[in-house]
Design a protein around this motif. Structure first.
Motif, PDB file in Angstrom:
ATOM      1  N   PRO A  12     -25.327   0.814  16.995  1.00  0.00           N
ATOM      2  CA  PRO A  12     -26.145   1.778  16.247  1.00  0.00           C
ATOM      3  C   PRO A  12     -27.618   1.410  16.161  1.00  0.00           C
ATOM      4  N   ASP A  13     -27.939   0.106  16.178  1.00  0.00           N
ATOM      5  CA  ASP A  13     -29.344  -0.289  16.112  1.00  0.00           C
ATOM      6  C   ASP A  13     -30.018  -0.294  17.484  1.00  0.00           C
ATOM      7  N   GLY A  14     -29.236  -0.005  18.524  1.00  0.00           N
ATOM      8  CA  GLY A  14     -29.805   0.054  19.871  1.00  0.00           C
ATOM      9  C   GLY A  14     -30.079  -1.292  20.497  1.00  0.00           C
ATOM     10  N   GLU A  15     -29.639  -2.375  19.866  1.00  0.00           N
ATOM     11  CA  GLU A  15     -29.945  -3.711  20.368  1.00  0.00           C
ATOM     12  C   GLU A  15     -28.967  -4.197  21.421  1.00  0.00           C
ATOM     13  N   TRP A  16     -27.724  -3.682  21.386  1.00  0.00           N
ATOM     14  CA  TRP A  16     -26.691  -4.220  22.260  1.00  0.00           C
ATOM     15  C   TRP A  16     -25.972  -3.118  23.017  1.00  0.00           C
ATOM     16  N   ILE A  17     -25.656  -3.423  24.259  1.00  0.00           N
ATOM     17  CA  ILE A  17     -24.821  -2.552  25.089  1.00  0.00           C
ATOM     18  C   ILE A  17     -23.454  -3.220  25.228  1.00  0.00           C
ATOM     19  N   TRP A  18     -22.423  -2.549  24.731  1.00  0.00           N
ATOM     20  CA  TRP A  18     -21.050  -3.031  24.855  1.00  0.00           C
ATOM     21  C   TRP A  18     -20.416  -2.360  26.081  1.00  0.00           C
ATOM     22  N   TRP A  19     -19.684  -3.138  26.871  1.00  0.00           N
ATOM     23  CA  TRP A  19     -18.999  -2.553  28.023  1.00  0.00           C
ATOM     24  C   TRP A  19     -17.643  -3.226  28.204  1.00  0.00           C
ATOM     25  N   PHE A  20     -16.683  -2.450  28.738  1.00  0.00           N
ATOM     26  CA  PHE A  20     -15.309  -2.930  28.858  1.00  0.00           C
ATOM     27  C   PHE A  20     -15.109  -3.552  30.232  1.00  0.00           C
ATOM     28  N   ASP A  21     -14.658  -4.791  30.227  1.00  0.00           N
ATOM     29  CA  ASP A  21     -14.543  -5.604  31.442  1.00  0.00           C
ATOM     30  C   ASP A  21     -13.072  -5.781  31.803  1.00  0.00           C
ATOM     31  N   ASP A  22     -12.611  -5.064  32.818  1.00  0.00           N
ATOM     32  CA  ASP A  22     -11.258  -5.243  33.333  1.00  0.00           C
ATOM     33  C   ASP A  22     -11.337  -5.877  34.720  1.00  0.00           C
ATOM     34  N   TRP A  26     -26.876   7.976  22.754  1.00  0.00           N
ATOM     35  CA  TRP A  26     -28.055   7.365  22.157  1.00  0.00           C
ATOM     36  C   TRP A  26     -27.710   6.635  20.860  1.00  0.00           C
ATOM     37  N   ALA A  27     -28.567   5.678  20.479  1.00  0.00           N
ATOM     38  CA  ALA A  27     -28.344   4.850  19.300  1.00  0.00           C
ATOM     39  C   ALA A  27     -28.810   5.573  18.051  1.00  0.00           C
ATOM     40  N   GLU A  28     -27.960   5.587  17.015  1.00  0.00           N
ATOM     41  CA  GLU A  28     -28.273   6.334  15.795  1.00  0.00           C
ATOM     42  C   GLU A  28     -29.571   5.866  15.149  1.00  0.00           C
ATOM     43  N   GLN A  29     -29.806   4.557  15.105  1.00  0.00           N
ATOM     44  CA  GLN A  29     -31.020   4.036  14.461  1.00  0.00           C
ATOM     45  C   GLN A  29     -32.168   3.853  15.448  1.00  0.00           C
ATOM     46  N   TYR A  74     -25.998   2.274  32.914  1.00  0.00           N
ATOM     47  CA  TYR A  74     -27.459   2.170  32.948  1.00  0.00           C
ATOM     48  C   TYR A  74     -28.029   2.317  31.542  1.00  0.00           C
ATOM     49  N   ALA A  75     -29.084   1.541  31.266  1.00  0.00           N
ATOM     50  CA  ALA A  75     -29.838   1.658  30.017  1.00  0.00           C
ATOM     51  C   ALA A  75     -31.088   2.484  30.276  1.00  0.00           C
ATOM     52  N   TRP A  76     -31.406   3.348  29.329  1.00  0.00           N
ATOM     53  CA  TRP A  76     -32.576   4.227  29.483  1.00  0.00           C
ATOM     54  C   TRP A  76     -33.434   4.126  28.236  1.00  0.00           C
ATOM     55  N   ASP A  77     -34.638   3.581  28.389  1.00  0.00           N
ATOM     56  CA  ASP A  77     -35.631   3.590  27.317  1.00  0.00           C
ATOM     57  C   ASP A  77     -36.415   4.890  27.449  1.00  0.00           C
ATOM     58  N   ARG A  78     -36.084   5.852  26.606  1.00  0.00           N
ATOM     59  CA  ARG A  78     -36.663   7.189  26.756  1.00  0.00           C
ATOM     60  C   ARG A  78     -38.157   7.205  26.444  1.00  0.00           C
ATOM     61  N   SER A  79     -38.610   6.359  25.542  1.00  0.00           N
ATOM     62  CA  SER A  79     -40.030   6.356  25.201  1.00  0.00           C
ATOM     63  C   SER A  79     -40.881   5.907  26.385  1.00  0.00           C
ATOM     64  N   ALA A  80     -40.378   4.958  27.161  1.00  0.00           N
ATOM     65  CA  ALA A  80     -41.110   4.486  28.342  1.00  0.00           C
ATOM     66  C   ALA A  80     -40.599   5.129  29.620  1.00  0.00           C
ATOM     67  N   ASP A  81     -39.527   5.913  29.523  1.00  0.00           N
ATOM     68  CA  ASP A  81     -38.834   6.500  30.662  1.00  0.00           C
ATOM     69  C   ASP A  81     -38.518   5.438  31.717  1.00  0.00           C
ATOM     70  N   SER A  82     -37.997   4.309  31.240  1.00  0.00           N
ATOM     71  CA  SER A  82     -37.596   3.235  32.146  1.00  0.00           C
ATOM     72  C   SER A  82     -36.079   3.143  32.169  1.00  0.00           C
ATOM     73  N   HIS A  83     -35.541   2.862  33.349  1.00  0.00           N
ATOM     74  CA  HIS A  83     -34.095   2.819  33.564  1.00  0.00           C
ATOM     75  C   HIS A  83     -33.721   1.443  34.112  1.00  0.00           C
ATOM     76  N   ARG A  84     -32.613   0.901  33.641  1.00  0.00           N
ATOM     77  CA  ARG A  84     -32.171  -0.422  34.068  1.00  0.00           C
ATOM     78  C   ARG A  84     -30.667  -0.417  34.281  1.00  0.00           C
ATOM     79  N   GLN A  85     -30.228  -0.941  35.425  1.00  0.00           N
ATOM     80  CA  GLN A  85     -28.802  -1.069  35.676  1.00  0.00           C
ATOM     81  C   GLN A  85     -28.255  -2.228  34.849  1.00  0.00           C
TER      82      GLN A  85
END
Length: 605
Positions: A72-82, A25-28, A46-57
């Protein structure tokens, strides 16, 4: 003729059932979280918005994705692309709410991952590893578009952590040349100066490692939580990197005794307490520790294995738990299941029994599972990888499948395994592979003598380091096994060293005490290819053609020699790296192994 389809076997149901990792989870923005799931048939983010209980691939790639981090601000999802599991790639990022991916840090070349740190103020540190430069850490300052190199060394290292205000950076490094025992350096990012260093290898007769567990989550707080091995096992301590002051954490059990196993810790969000994990004899338990009072409180977790835990801002702790008999779920100390994958829960399996066997280097711990009926049974020795890893009382679909087919399953935490003290883990030096096989051999003798295992139906099996030990065991213990199953193995150790990723070259030089040119006799003595002429039983091998850890060329060398010698063998190559993230591919691989074993043991399906 009936048109009804036969029911899906339970072992396949276990693989196909969706599962989830522990959410990060995001610190902020603690209501925004990430997790990994195989619910589409491939492991993806997967991204999970816990307040809305919505899940997104978030990701969708043919060979899957598992490495990701939330800003930390929850705005971006970083992922490693090989590329197809070769582990050579770059970091990309995508908005939490969805949108196109972008190259997260332009200017950082494609390489093996050596860590990532994202600061609350926008500071980014990316660690890379490659054969040419070794380890390089790149810094992008807030608001900047260009990156700068803040660290480079030929030996392996990686990103430890950023302080809460992003003024300090921790590096875990092995500049001293001992890849099994890291040291810590703290840099001030304003000018790149070294603020502190903790090295318990250089100049030591008995080296031990230290590792970064994270800065206190508070601005201006220069306390760093570390792990050390000074007592012969891992345990945490506090180190104020500004003053050099260390504070021991006197962790004791309910009876006031020292804990026998390895201890790890992480900060709770209040920066005044810690979440502590105790790992011992293939199981784990959780505690909360108040720094001001020294009070240690046991948290209610079932008997089994905690595969990850996180302390939430509301004071609860969420953890991923399972046992050999019960599938995993993300649970909370509030007494609820926080997250369970959609769809049916996979069938359970058989509990493990603990067995202790006297071996040449001390008592060896083995985990045993028995099928229904009376023994002796055909028995699979499933050898874990690593080698710095251990088998645990946790749910695993592979061993459960063999139990369904009437096999007993034995897993051995040989010398080299973690969780039994530093001396046990460090015991491999010099006689790599041969030491582990002495312990496996002692447990094999116990299994036969106790009536558990049929000596005419003993299968040696494993993946990665376990695959290496399988091939080495078939050559050095040719009369002990009936057949072997080796997945993504080291087969020709010298060729493997030439082709493998740089981080593993460092580890191998540490294990052998030098390179193949410096101590060639040790490398030859530990290479399965040196003993291929002595192999007497059928061998099954599987390998990923893009594997950077156990590269395909050295496996082909071994297979070629088997062919030249007329040894009975089968080979399966697949388009992935060090294993597959595709569920159907995993099922296919295990089905091939089971069919191979049943055919050669003369057992009908």
């Amino acid at each position: 003729m009936s048109n009804e389809k036969s029911p899906v076997p339970e072992w396949e149901q276990r693989f196909r059932a969706a599962r989830v990792s522990l959410p990060d989870w995001a610190e902020q923005a603690p209501e925004r979280a990430l997790y990994v799931s195989n619910s589409t048939g491939t492991y993806e983010i997967y991204a999970w918005d816990r307040s809305a209980d919505s899940h997104r691939q978030v990701t969708s790639r043919p060979n899957g994705t598992t490495d990701a981090e939330l800003s930390p601000d929850g705005e971006w999802i970083w992922w490693f692309d090989d590329t197809d599991g070769d582990e050579l790639g770059v970091w990309r990022r995508q908005p939490f709410t969805g949108g196109p991916d972008e190259h997260a840090v332009p200017g950082v070349p494609a390489a093996y991952d050596a860590g990532l740190a994202l600061g609350l103020d926008g500071t980014v540190v990316v660690g890379t590893s490659d054969d040419e430069d070794g380890t390089t850490l790149y810094l992008r300052r807030p608001g900047a578009t260009e990156v700068e190199v803040v660290y480079r060394h030929e030996e392996y290292g990686g990103v430890g952590d950023l302080s809460h205000d992003s003024s300090l950076l921790v590096i875990d490094h092995t500049e001293h040349g001992d890849a099994m025992h890291s040291a810590i350096r703290v840099l001030r990012l304003a000018d790149g100066a070294t603020v502190a260093e903790l090295d318990e290898v250089t100049g030591r007769q008995h080296p031990s490692g230290v590792a970064c567990l994270g800065f206190a989550p508070a601005d201006g707080d220069t306390r760093l939580l570390i792990a050390h091995q000074r007592t012969g096992r891992w345990e945490p301590a506090l180190w104020d990197v500004a003053t050099g002051t260390e504070t021991a954490l006197l962790l004791r059990d309910d009876q006031g005794r020292e804990f026998p196993g390895d201890l790890s810790a992480q900060w709770r969000p209040d920066a005044r307490s810690l979440l502590v994990e105790h790992e011992y004899e293939a199981r784990s338990e959780l505690f909360s520790y108040e720094l001001a009072t020294g009070e240690l409180t046991r948290l209610d977790t079932p008997r089994g294995t905690v595969s990850g835990a996180t302390a939430r801002p509301d004071g609860t702790v969420e953890f991923l738990w399972s046992s050999a008999a019960e599938p995993s779920a993300v649970r909370s100390t509030a007494g609820t299941v926080v997250l369970r994958a959609p769809g049916p829960v996979p069938p359970g399996s058989v509990p493990v029994e603990d067995v202790w066997v006297e071996g040449p280097g001390g008592r060896v711990h083995a985990l045993v599972q028995r099928p229904s009926g009376d023994g002796p049974f055909p028995t699979l020795f499933e050898v874990h990888g690593g080698p710095t890893h251990h088998d645990s009382d946790s749910f695993a679909a592979g061993p459960a499948a063999w139990l369904d087919h009437g096999f007993a399953v034995v897993r051995v935490n040989y010398r080299g395994s973690t969780g039994y003290g530093q001396a046990w883990t460090d015991a491999l030096h010099g006689r790599v592979g041969l030491i582990e096989l002495e312990d496996i051999g002692a447990v094999r003798d116990w299994a036969v003598d106790s009536g558990l295992a049929d000596p005419s139906q003993l299968v040696l099996s494993g993946g990665s380091w376990g695959g290496y030990l399988t091939l080495l065991g078939l050559g050095t213990q040719p009369d002990s096994w009936t057949l072997g199953l080796a997945a993504v193995p080291v087969a020709d150790y010298l060729a493997s060293y030439e082709d493998e990723m740089e981080a593993l070259k460092s580890l191998d030089r540490t294990l052998f005490g030098g390179s193949p040119e410096e101590v060639p006799e040790l490398w030859h003595a530990s290479s399965p290819l040196s003993y291929v002429e002595q192999v007497k039983v059928p061998v099954y091998l599987s390998a990923g053609v893009n594997d950077p850890r156990c590269p395909i060329r050295q496996i082909d060398n071994y297979v070629t020699r088997l062919e030249q010698l007329g040894k009975e063998h089968e080979v399966y190559r697949y388009d992935a790296g060090h294993g597959s993230l595709v569920v159907e591919e995993r099922i296919k691989q295990l089905r091939l192994e089971i069919d191979f074993a049943l055919r050669h043991l003369g057992r009908a399906r």
